[in-house]
Motif scaffolding. Structure first.
Motif, PDB file in Angstrom:
ATOM      1  N   UNK A   1       0.845  -1.136  -0.108  1.00 26.16           N
ATOM      2  CA  UNK A   1       0.077   0.186  -0.027  1.00 26.16           C
ATOM      3  C   UNK A   1       0.754   1.314   0.101  1.00 26.16           C
ATOM      4  N   UNK A   2       0.637   2.023  -0.895  1.00 24.60           N
ATOM      5  CA  UNK A   2       1.652   3.105  -1.367  1.00 24.60           C
ATOM      6  C   UNK A   2       1.111   4.429  -0.571  1.00 24.60           C
ATOM      7  N   UNK A   3       2.068   5.201   0.005  1.00 26.20           N
ATOM      8  CA  UNK A   3       1.813   6.757   0.629  1.00 26.20           C
ATOM      9  C   UNK A   3       1.183   7.363  -0.896  1.00 26.20           C
ATOM     10  N   UNK A   4       0.568   8.580  -0.594  1.00 31.33           N
ATOM     11  CA  UNK A   4       0.330   9.578  -1.466  1.00 31.33           C
ATOM     12  C   UNK A   4       1.603  10.247  -2.074  1.00 31.33           C
ATOM     13  N   UNK A   5       1.573  10.138  -3.645  1.00 34.45           N
ATOM     14  CA  UNK A   5       2.508  10.800  -4.222  1.00 34.45           C
ATOM     15  C   UNK A   5       1.854  11.869  -5.329  1.00 34.45           C
ATOM     16  N   UNK A   6       2.432  12.851  -5.571  1.00 36.08           N
ATOM     17  CA  UNK A   6       1.891  13.636  -6.565  1.00 36.08           C
ATOM     18  C   UNK A   6       2.776  14.356  -7.432  1.00 36.08           C
ATOM     19  N   UNK A   7       2.599  14.582  -8.856  1.00 35.94           N
ATOM     20  CA  UNK A   7       3.508  15.279  -9.495  1.00 35.94           C
ATOM     21  C   UNK A   7       2.408  16.009 -10.373  1.00 35.94           C
ATOM     22  N   UNK A   8       3.169  17.366 -10.908  1.00 37.60           N
ATOM     23  CA  UNK A   8       2.596  18.481 -11.630  1.00 37.60           C
ATOM     24  C   UNK A   8       3.237  18.469 -12.981  1.00 37.60           C
ATOM     25  N   UNK A   9       2.786  18.212 -14.012  1.00 40.38           N
ATOM     26  CA  UNK A   9       3.521  18.592 -15.348  1.00 40.38           C
ATOM     27  C   UNK A   9       2.605  19.831 -16.114  1.00 40.38           C
ATOM     28  N   UNK A  10       3.212  20.590 -16.405  1.00 36.31           N
ATOM     29  CA  UNK A  10       2.561  21.900 -17.142  1.00 36.31           C
ATOM     30  C   UNK A  10       2.640  21.268 -18.752  1.00 36.31           C
ATOM     31  N   UNK A  11       1.369  21.353 -19.131  1.00 35.69           N
ATOM     32  CA  UNK A  11       1.036  21.037 -20.805  1.00 35.69           C
ATOM     33  C   UNK A  11       0.724  22.409 -21.337  1.00 35.69           C
ATOM     34  N   UNK A  12       0.627  22.196 -22.710  1.00 37.76           N
ATOM     35  CA  UNK A  12       0.412  23.560 -23.648  1.00 37.76           C
ATOM     36  C   UNK A  12      -0.765  24.143 -23.161  1.00 37.76           C
ATOM     37  N   UNK A  13      -1.876  23.133 -23.185  1.00 36.78           N
ATOM     38  CA  UNK A  13      -3.183  23.855 -22.910  1.00 36.78           C
ATOM     39  C   UNK A  13      -3.733  23.239 -21.604  1.00 36.78           C
ATOM     40  N   UNK A  14      -3.176  22.743 -20.502  1.00 36.22           N
ATOM     41  CA  UNK A  14      -3.599  22.431 -19.362  1.00 36.22           C
ATOM     42  C   UNK A  14      -2.239  22.071 -18.460  1.00 36.22           C
ATOM     43  N   UNK A  15      -2.999  21.574 -17.186  1.00 35.49           N
ATOM     44  CA  UNK A  15      -1.830  21.074 -16.304  1.00 35.49           C
ATOM     45  C   UNK A  15      -2.355  19.739 -15.897  1.00 35.49           C
ATOM     46  N   UNK A  16      -1.394  18.929 -16.021  1.00 32.64           N
ATOM     47  CA  UNK A  16      -1.415  17.332 -15.455  1.00 32.64           C
ATOM     48  C   UNK A  16      -1.015  17.096 -14.360  1.00 32.64           C
ATOM     49  N   UNK A  17      -2.091  16.679 -13.439  1.00 28.67           N
ATOM     50  CA  UNK A  17      -1.809  16.297 -12.089  1.00 28.67           C
ATOM     51  C   UNK A  17      -1.892  14.717 -11.931  1.00 28.67           C
ATOM     52  N   UNK A  18      -0.838  14.274 -11.494  1.00 30.27           N
ATOM     53  CA  UNK A  18      -0.789  12.652 -11.261  1.00 30.27           C
ATOM     54  C   UNK A  18      -0.840  12.470  -9.977  1.00 30.27           C
ATOM     55  N   UNK A  19      -1.895  11.813  -9.448  1.00 27.65           N
ATOM     56  CA  UNK A  19      -2.087  11.441  -8.149  1.00 27.65           C
ATOM     57  C   UNK A  19      -1.666   9.865  -7.959  1.00 27.65           C
ATOM     58  N   UNK A  20      -0.905   9.584  -7.114  1.00 29.57           N
ATOM     59  CA  UNK A  20      -0.469   7.748  -6.899  1.00 29.57           C
ATOM     60  C   UNK A  20      -0.706   7.506  -5.366  1.00 29.57           C
ATOM     61  N   UNK A  21      -1.184   6.297  -5.082  1.00 30.54           N
ATOM     62  CA  UNK A  21      -1.507   5.935  -3.698  1.00 30.54           C
ATOM     63  C   UNK A  21      -2.618   6.139  -3.042  1.00 30.54           C
ATOM     64  N   UNK A  22      -2.388   6.273  -1.931  1.00 35.06           N
ATOM     65  CA  UNK A  22      -3.734   6.324  -0.906  1.00 35.06           C
ATOM     66  C   UNK A  22      -3.790   7.750  -0.489  1.00 35.06           C
ATOM     67  N   UNK A  23      -5.204   8.258  -0.945  1.00 37.74           N
ATOM     68  CA  UNK A  23      -5.619   9.444  -0.234  1.00 37.74           C
ATOM     69  C   UNK A  23      -6.481   9.328   0.851  1.00 37.74           C
ATOM     70  N   UNK A  24      -6.160   9.046   2.120  1.00 41.81           N
ATOM     71  CA  UNK A  24      -7.241   8.956   3.276  1.00 41.81           C
ATOM     72  C   UNK A  24      -7.633  10.213   3.655  1.00 41.81           C
ATOM     73  N   UNK A  25      -8.582  10.551   4.485  1.00 38.60           N
ATOM     74  CA  UNK A  25      -9.095  11.731   4.997  1.00 38.60           C
ATOM     75  C   UNK A  25      -7.693  12.624   5.483  1.00 38.60           C
ATOM     76  N   UNK A  26      -6.674  12.092   6.169  1.00 37.60           N
ATOM     77  CA  UNK A  26      -5.513  12.828   6.531  1.00 37.60           C
ATOM     78  C   UNK A  26      -4.522  13.575   5.431  1.00 37.60           C
ATOM     79  N   UNK A  27      -4.837  12.887   4.292  1.00 36.85           N
ATOM     80  CA  UNK A  27      -3.954  13.162   3.146  1.00 36.85           C
ATOM     81  C   UNK A  27      -4.676  14.077   2.099  1.00 36.85           C
TER      82      UNK A  27
END
Lengths: 114, 148
Positions: A1-27
């Protein structure tokens, strides 16, 4: 079970936000800070890549709704949801909120829609 | 009936560990992945309610989380000494079709009610609040193992 990881990539017309792992109420607050940062930079066209999300709770849905309302204000953007694993989709369905989101099978489709 | 219990402070920082505990006990009980997910999510929402409503954001309240299971049933019991907060008495907001109409509150309770087969709240002025949530296991558990 993975902790929460996030990455933000700026694209030409939008921003891509990749979320990975567990997003419990504390995250959920960590995801909220990413949205707040993007809003402060005037970035409101967002695609969320959810392909590696393992768990969410209502706290994440609250964050999503709050920031989707902000993004859609003045027609300046939206938050598109892409590549949801079946169990995560089940939580959206259980919430009854699925109809208010734009949901795409793949990240490519979501990014291409901007 | 097998039993395992942890006690932790009412700080959201403890939530992930509490959910790890529930997930591990579900595994011992032989719950399916879907049943485990349901138990975790119900516990997440219940603990968040206790922290936000019963203890009103205080981080030093005590939460006692007990998992009990037998062949075909998994029970999660949460005990606190905060303000009485009866999740079973709170109305769930109607589902909205438009983003503008979505009400943010009440979703966690809706999840708890939908995912578990039974939820029960008891308030004892001397002893505190006890929330009991029951999940029936569809296939029956494997032979009980020792909790970690």
């Amino acid at each position: 079970m993975a902790d929460l990881n996030m990455s933000v990539t700026e694209l030409k017309r939008c921003v891509l936000v990749k979320l990975s792992g567990r997003i419990d109420s504390s995250k959920a607050g960590e995801v909220e800070r990413v949205f707040q940062d993007l809003e402060s930079q005037g970035r409101f066209r967002i695609v969320l890549d959810m392909s590696e999300v393992e768990y969410i709770s209502s706290a994440f849905l609250r964050v999503l709704i709050t920031h989707m309302k902000k993004a859609k204000r003045f027609n300046r953007g939206n938050i598109y949801l892409a590549a949801m694993p079946p169990r995560i989709r089940d939580v959206f369905e259980l919430s009854g909120l699925l109809p208010v989101f734009k949901v795409y099978d793949t990240v490519v489709e979501a990014v291409g829609d901007w | 009936m097998n039993t395992a219990e942890i006690v932790f402070a009412s700080d959201l920082a403890n939530l992930s560990a509490a959910l790890d505990f529930v997930r591990a006990q579900c595994r011992f009980a032989g719950a399916s992945d879907d049943e485990t997910f349901a138990c975790e999510l119900a516990t997440d929402e219940a603990c968040t309610n206790i922290i936000e409503h019963a203890y009103q954001g205080r981080k030093d309240g005590e939460i006692r989380l007990t998992c009990l299971w037998a062949d075909e049933v998994f029970i999660i019991r949460l005990h606190d000494r905060g303000q009485p907060f009866d999740p079973t008495a709170v109305a769930v907001p109607p589902r909205a079709a438009r983003l503008e109409d979505v009400e943010i509150g009440g979703l966690g309770l809706h999840f708890m009610r939908s995912l578990m087969d039974e939820i029960r709240f008891e308030f004892d002025p001397a002893g505190g609040n006890t929330l009991t949530m029951v999940k029936r296991l569809s296939h029956g558990a494997a032979a009980p193992r020792e909790p970690r």
